[in-house]
Design an enzyme around this catalytic site. Structure first.
Site, PDB file in Angstrom:
ATOM      1  CD  GLU A 153      -2.876   1.167   2.365  1.00 25.94           C
ATOM      2  OE1 GLU A 153      -3.686   2.104   2.464  1.00 25.94           O
ATOM      3  OE2 GLU A 153      -2.876   0.185   3.141  1.00 25.94           O
ATOM      4  CE  LYS A 169      -9.278   0.491   5.684  1.00 26.38           C
ATOM      5  NZ  LYS A 169      -8.943  -0.572   6.633  1.00 26.38           N
TER       6      LYS A 169
END
Length: 351
Positions: A153, A169
């Site tokens: 990420e 997410k």
């Protein structure tokens, strides 16, 4: 304390010849190449290196990394405590205190050979068993920083005044496992990241070039979005970090409420897990920091035995099922713990 030389590795970029270490983010606007490790709780270590070159991650050397036994890992929250935390967050959502909050747990295991433990050797194993776009090492034993990350990420990328974030997410074993809850959660955090960047970016420049794109990673898939903006004329790294830290994807929304919930429910500090890990080239005005997930670090307390730590967690919304969220934390951890413990097989299974 072992005497391995300080170094930083980010993908094929290797930095050595340590020149300076500071906790002042203003240094990132000065000169030179800096490795950056920001703890979730706010501690910052910036290390300037004099020699930076391109060099592939070395092949793993059998026996160079001796990890914990697979059965030695313990969790700061067991299954019952984690499930109770999920239920408590749902209660707070129902009461209007928060929309989403990340609940994390820290896994720890003693190192069988702490004096010989080298996080860069662990990075070599992770590069083969769990390749990741923001993988790397920061090895500064004298300064209490020994990190090996396989982060997927992006927290912040900067090129001049252009900044970008890539919040994750939504997690599943396959695309078919992704739920409406995952998409809603992603959109919620994108709004938070937009607001964070909007505090330091010029008005009207914050955009979302990609929303809820599916990315495949070893053993799982994620929903990933991209948020981009142009920094205002007086904003630099210090202002950018102040506006956006800790990363929204690992806190919740609203961030201030989520942080209070995290403090109340979690029983161990996150440290570099869920912090920021990466590099800044102050000469070129560029940098790339990952969110410190899928991250191992060595903790060498003044008293007691050194341990290897690893964090795992999940974003909790009203639609969360306590058992399902526990299983998500297991999914995120299982492959990497197996690699660190030497139990990973080429098939992708653990022994």
């Amino acid at each position: 304390m072992h005497d391995l030389a300080p170094l930083a590795r980010f993908g094929s970029l290797l930095a050595s010849d340590l020149r300076d270490v500071t906790s002042d983010p203003e240094a990132l606007e000065s000169a030179g190449f800096w490795a950056v490790a920001a703890d979730f709780e706010g501690g910052l270590t910036c290390a300037r290196f004099g020699d930076v070159r391109t060099e592939p991650v070395p092949e793993p050397v059998p026996g160079r990394w001796r990890g914990p036994a697979a059965g030695d890992w313990t969790s700061s929250l067991d299954r019952a405590a984690y499930s109770a935390g999920v239920r408590r967050i749902r209660e707070l959502i129902a009461a209007g205190e928060v929309y989403q909050a990340n609940l994390c747990r820290i896994l720890s295991a003693p190192l069988p050979d702490p004096d010989g433990a080298d996080v860069d050797a662990l990075t070599a194993l992770l590069a083969r068993g769990n390749p990741a776009p923001y993988a790397g090492t920061i090895r500064l034993p004298a300064h209490g920083v020994e990190i090996a990350t396989a982060s997927p990420e992006l927290y912040l990328r900067r090129d001049g005044q252009t900044v970008e974030s890539g919040p994750i997410k939504g997690t599943g074993r396959t695309v078919d496992d992704l739920l409406d809850k995952d998409h809603a959660e992603n959109v919620m955090i994108v709004d938070l990241v937009r607001n964070d960047l909007g505090r330091v970016c010029a008005t009207g420049t914050v955009t979302v070039p990609a929303l809820c794109a599916v990315e495949a990673h070893p053993g799982l898939v994620h929903l990933v979005s991209t948020v981009r903006g142009e920094l205002g004329p007086k904003a630099g790294w210090q202002e950018l970090l102040t506006a956006t830290f800790p990363p929204g994807s690992v806190t919740g929304a609203p961030k201030s409420s989520a942080l209070k919930i995290i403090e109340a429910l979690e029983t161990a500090p996150r440290g570099p897990y869920c912090g920021g890990i990466g590099w800044v080239d102050a000469d070129r005005g560029t940098g790339e920091l990952a969110v410190g997930i899928r991250t191992f670090w060595i903790d060498r307390p003044r008293a007691g035995r050194p341990v290897l730590r690893f964090g795992t967690g999940a974003g909790i919304t009203w639609g969360s099922d306590p058992e399902g969220e526990w299983e998500e934390t297991e999914l995120k951890a299982s492959r990497l713990l197996a690699i660190a413990s030497g139990a990973y097989e080429a098939s992708g299974r653990t022994s």
